[in-house]
Scaffold this motif. Structure first.
Motif, PDB file in Angstrom:
ATOM      1  N   VAL A 114       0.771  -1.282  -0.171  1.00  0.00           N
ATOM      2  CA  VAL A 114      -0.005  -0.097  -0.078  1.00  0.00           C
ATOM      3  C   VAL A 114       0.768   1.428  -0.097  1.00  0.00           C
ATOM      4  N   LEU A 115       2.336   1.336   0.324  1.00  0.00           N
ATOM      5  CA  LEU A 115       3.075   2.316   0.130  1.00  0.00           C
ATOM      6  C   LEU A 115       4.575   1.828  -0.308  1.00  0.00           C
ATOM      7  N   ALA A 116       5.201   2.302  -0.999  1.00  0.00           N
ATOM      8  CA  ALA A 116       6.515   2.039  -1.654  1.00  0.00           C
ATOM      9  C   ALA A 116       7.267   3.446  -1.971  1.00  0.00           C
ATOM     10  N   GLU A 117       7.835   3.931  -0.948  1.00  0.00           N
ATOM     11  CA  GLU A 117       8.459   5.478  -0.986  1.00  0.00           C
ATOM     12  C   GLU A 117       9.870   5.374  -1.016  1.00  0.00           C
ATOM     13  N   PRO A 118      10.542   5.934  -1.932  1.00  0.00           N
ATOM     14  CA  PRO A 118      12.068   5.785  -2.260  1.00  0.00           C
ATOM     15  C   PRO A 118      12.844   6.823  -1.246  1.00  0.00           C
ATOM     16  N   ASP A 119      12.107   7.753  -0.705  1.00  0.00           N
ATOM     17  CA  ASP A 119      12.805   8.867   0.167  1.00  0.00           C
ATOM     18  C   ASP A 119      12.166   9.571   1.092  1.00  0.00           C
ATOM     19  N   PHE A 120      11.560   8.887   2.100  1.00  0.00           N
ATOM     20  CA  PHE A 120      11.290   9.779   3.285  1.00  0.00           C
ATOM     21  C   PHE A 120      12.190  10.264   4.226  1.00  0.00           C
ATOM     22  N   SER A 121      12.054  11.423   4.976  1.00  0.00           N
ATOM     23  CA  SER A 121      12.739  12.226   5.794  1.00  0.00           C
ATOM     24  C   SER A 121      13.452  11.494   7.060  1.00  0.00           C
ATOM     25  N   LEU A 122      12.478  10.680   7.477  1.00  0.00           N
ATOM     26  CA  LEU A 122      12.758   9.683   8.823  1.00  0.00           C
ATOM     27  C   LEU A 122      12.974   8.213   8.260  1.00  0.00           C
ATOM     28  N   GLU A 123      12.170   7.869   7.583  1.00  0.00           N
ATOM     29  CA  GLU A 123      12.041   6.393   7.425  1.00  0.00           C
ATOM     30  C   GLU A 123      13.136   6.088   6.300  1.00  0.00           C
ATOM     31  N   GLY A 124      13.440   6.997   5.383  1.00  0.00           N
ATOM     32  CA  GLY A 124      14.143   6.236   4.234  1.00  0.00           C
ATOM     33  C   GLY A 124      13.382   5.944   3.194  1.00  0.00           C
ATOM     34  N   GLN A 125      13.656   4.594   2.617  1.00  0.00           N
ATOM     35  CA  GLN A 125      12.932   4.070   1.548  1.00  0.00           C
ATOM     36  C   GLN A 125      11.980   3.052   2.699  1.00  0.00           C
ATOM     37  N   LEU A 126      10.707   3.400   2.484  1.00  0.00           N
ATOM     38  CA  LEU A 126       9.769   2.686   3.265  1.00  0.00           C
ATOM     39  C   LEU A 126       8.645   2.061   2.566  1.00  0.00           C
ATOM     40  N   LEU A 127       8.490   0.887   2.898  1.00  0.00           N
ATOM     41  CA  LEU A 127       7.402  -0.183   2.506  1.00  0.00           C
ATOM     42  C   LEU A 127       6.420  -0.216   3.669  1.00  0.00           C
ATOM     43  N   ILE A 128       5.196  -0.231   3.334  1.00  0.00           N
ATOM     44  CA  ILE A 128       3.996  -0.883   3.968  1.00  0.00           C
ATOM     45  C   ILE A 128       3.312  -1.966   3.225  1.00  0.00           C
ATOM     46  N   ILE A 129       3.058  -3.039   3.886  1.00  0.00           N
ATOM     47  CA  ILE A 129       1.924  -4.074   3.211  1.00  0.00           C
ATOM     48  C   ILE A 129       0.974  -4.156   4.140  1.00  0.00           C
ATOM     49  N   ASP A 130      -0.163  -4.360   3.609  1.00  0.00           N
ATOM     50  CA  ASP A 130      -1.444  -4.458   4.377  1.00  0.00           C
ATOM     51  C   ASP A 130      -1.550  -6.102   4.290  1.00  0.00           C
ATOM     52  N   HIS A 131      -1.762  -6.709   5.596  1.00  0.00           N
ATOM     53  CA  HIS A 131      -2.235  -7.987   5.709  1.00  0.00           C
ATOM     54  C   HIS A 131      -3.562  -8.363   5.636  1.00  0.00           C
ATOM     55  N   GLY A 132      -4.586  -7.367   5.859  1.00  0.00           N
ATOM     56  CA  GLY A 132      -6.018  -7.564   5.909  1.00  0.00           C
ATOM     57  C   GLY A 132      -6.284  -7.468   7.223  1.00  0.00           C
ATOM     58  N   GLN A 133      -7.913  -7.035   7.276  1.00  0.00           N
ATOM     59  CA  GLN A 133      -8.341  -6.814   8.783  1.00  0.00           C
ATOM     60  C   GLN A 133      -7.867  -5.872   9.530  1.00  0.00           C
ATOM     61  N   GLY A 134      -7.330  -4.907   8.840  1.00  0.00           N
ATOM     62  CA  GLY A 134      -6.457  -3.694   9.588  1.00  0.00           C
ATOM     63  C   GLY A 134      -5.104  -3.928  10.236  1.00  0.00           C
ATOM     64  N   LEU A 135      -4.580  -5.016   9.776  1.00  0.00           N
ATOM     65  CA  LEU A 135      -3.220  -5.508  10.130  1.00  0.00           C
ATOM     66  C   LEU A 135      -2.215  -4.906   9.126  1.00  0.00           C
ATOM     67  N   ASN A 136      -0.999  -4.348   9.395  1.00  0.00           N
ATOM     68  CA  ASN A 136      -0.182  -4.015   8.380  1.00  0.00           C
ATOM     69  C   ASN A 136       1.468  -3.832   8.810  1.00  0.00           C
ATOM     70  N   SER A 137       2.319  -4.171   8.049  1.00  0.00           N
ATOM     71  CA  SER A 137       3.545  -4.201   8.243  1.00  0.00           C
ATOM     72  C   SER A 137       4.365  -2.994   7.551  1.00  0.00           C
ATOM     73  N   ALA A 138       5.372  -2.401   8.368  1.00  0.00           N
ATOM     74  CA  ALA A 138       6.133  -1.255   7.757  1.00  0.00           C
ATOM     75  C   ALA A 138       7.630  -1.711   7.756  1.00  0.00           C
ATOM     76  N   PHE A 139       8.298  -1.382   6.898  1.00  0.00           N
ATOM     77  CA  PHE A 139       9.890  -1.880   6.734  1.00  0.00           C
ATOM     78  C   PHE A 139      10.487  -0.661   6.464  1.00  0.00           C
ATOM     79  N   LEU A 140      11.375  -0.191   7.376  1.00  0.00           N
ATOM     80  CA  LEU A 140      12.198   1.051   7.530  1.00  0.00           C
ATOM     81  C   LEU A 140      13.449   0.888   7.017  1.00  0.00           C
ATOM     82  N   HIS A 141      14.300   1.975   6.406  1.00  0.00           N
ATOM     83  CA  HIS A 141      15.680   2.161   6.111  1.00  0.00           C
ATOM     84  C   HIS A 141      16.243   1.462   5.025  1.00  0.00           C
ATOM     85  N   SER A 142      15.373   0.998   4.048  1.00  0.00           N
ATOM     86  CA  SER A 142      15.717   0.025   3.403  1.00  0.00           C
ATOM     87  C   SER A 142      16.893   0.615   2.103  1.00  0.00           C
TER      88      SER A 142
END
Length: 281
Positions: free
Chosen positions: A201-229
């Motif tokens: 649901v989000l794949a950003e290459p250059d956020f100020s704090l998170e850097g390369q940021l990835l967010i994955i929705d797993h359904g039912q309101g549950l999601n994962s975020a992966f920072l600093h890639s």
């Protein structure tokens, strides 16, 4: 004396099966209760089934989504209180409740005798930051109907755990923000994988704090975020499978060194990724 005439008794025909009347059970079956299992502790979660016939269900005041089989996911914030209640409303207006006891956690709290560094962020920084926060918020509101919430999660990468969920510093009695995820020092450039099925649901290459940021929705309101890639392998809208490579560890954004920061949220609650995982292989 005339003989008495005996009239033959004619049996009444039995009604056809379609005309038979069912006698209602005076004691109707009691509605089913909630069934669930999981980690009933701060930062933990449950998966289960709502009572049969439920029209709506809640955890506290938070509305639960459940599928056609009545299965649901719910979770508890890092600072969840000792008690919570699952409730379901039936079509006849009855409410079924299931009280929950939430175990407290012994968080890693460090008390330091220095003042917290304060100060407001500059307006130039906030001009950049506000759209980033809005993008993160909007991504987490997406409902993609993914089914990863039903799976047993796997480690996205293995390595030294360099930061634990919930750890916090107290500066002369004033609490700082707690660590919102799990840090894994897996080595710069190491590939990490999706811990469960989901939709990007989000794949950003250059956020100020998170850097390369990835967010994955797993359904039912549950999601994962992966920072600093250092690199992302997937794009927004893409469906991913558990174990699929999705990025490389890096130190982009505000990071002191290469590591994967993995955080989990359910609605507005922050969760401990370690409570979703088996022991590290």
């Amino acid at each position: 004396m005339a003989a008495e005439t005996v009239q033959p008794i004619r049996a009444e025909p039995e009604p056809p099966p379609s005309a038979m009347v069912a006698i209602p059970d005076p004691q109707p079956a009691r509605p089913a209760l909630f069934t669930f299992d999981g980690e009933l502790k701060q930062g933990g979660w449950i998966r289960g089934t709502v009572p049969g016939g439920s029209e709506t269900a809640k955890l506290g005041e938070t509305e639960l989504a459940f599928d056609e089989e009545g299965r649901f996911f719910a979770a508890f914030d890092r600072d969840e209180g000792a008690q919570a209640v699952l409730s379901a409303q039936l079509p006849d207006g009855r409410v079924i409740e299931s009280p929950l006891a939430i175990a407290p956690r012994d968080w890693n709290i460090e008390r330091v005798n220095v003042a917290m560094r304060g100060g407001r962020s500059s307006e130039s920084f906030m001009q950049r930051r506000r759209p980033e926060l809005e993008a993160i918020w909007n991504a987490r509101q997406q409902a993609t109907q993914s089914m990863g919430w039903r799976q047993t999660f796997v480690w996205p990468v293995t390595g030294r755990i360099s930061g634990r969920f919930g750890s916090q510093r107290i500066y002369r009695g004033e609490p700082g923000s707690y660590h919102s995820g799990l840090d894994i020092a897996g080595g710069d450039g190491t590939t990490y994988v999706a811990p469960a099925d989901g939709t990007v649901v989000l794949a950003e290459p250059d956020f100020s704090l998170e850097g390369q940021l990835l967010i994955i929705d797993h359904g039912q309101g549950l999601n994962s975020a992966f920072l600093h890639s250092s690199e992302l392998f997937v794009r927004e809208g893409q469906r991913v499978k558990q174990g699929q490579p999705i990025g490389r560890i890096g130190s982009s954004g505000r990071a002191t060194g290469p590591h994967l920061h993995w955080s989990l949220k359910w609605r507005n609650s922050r969760l401990d990724p370690l409570l979703f995982l088996p022991p590290m292989p």
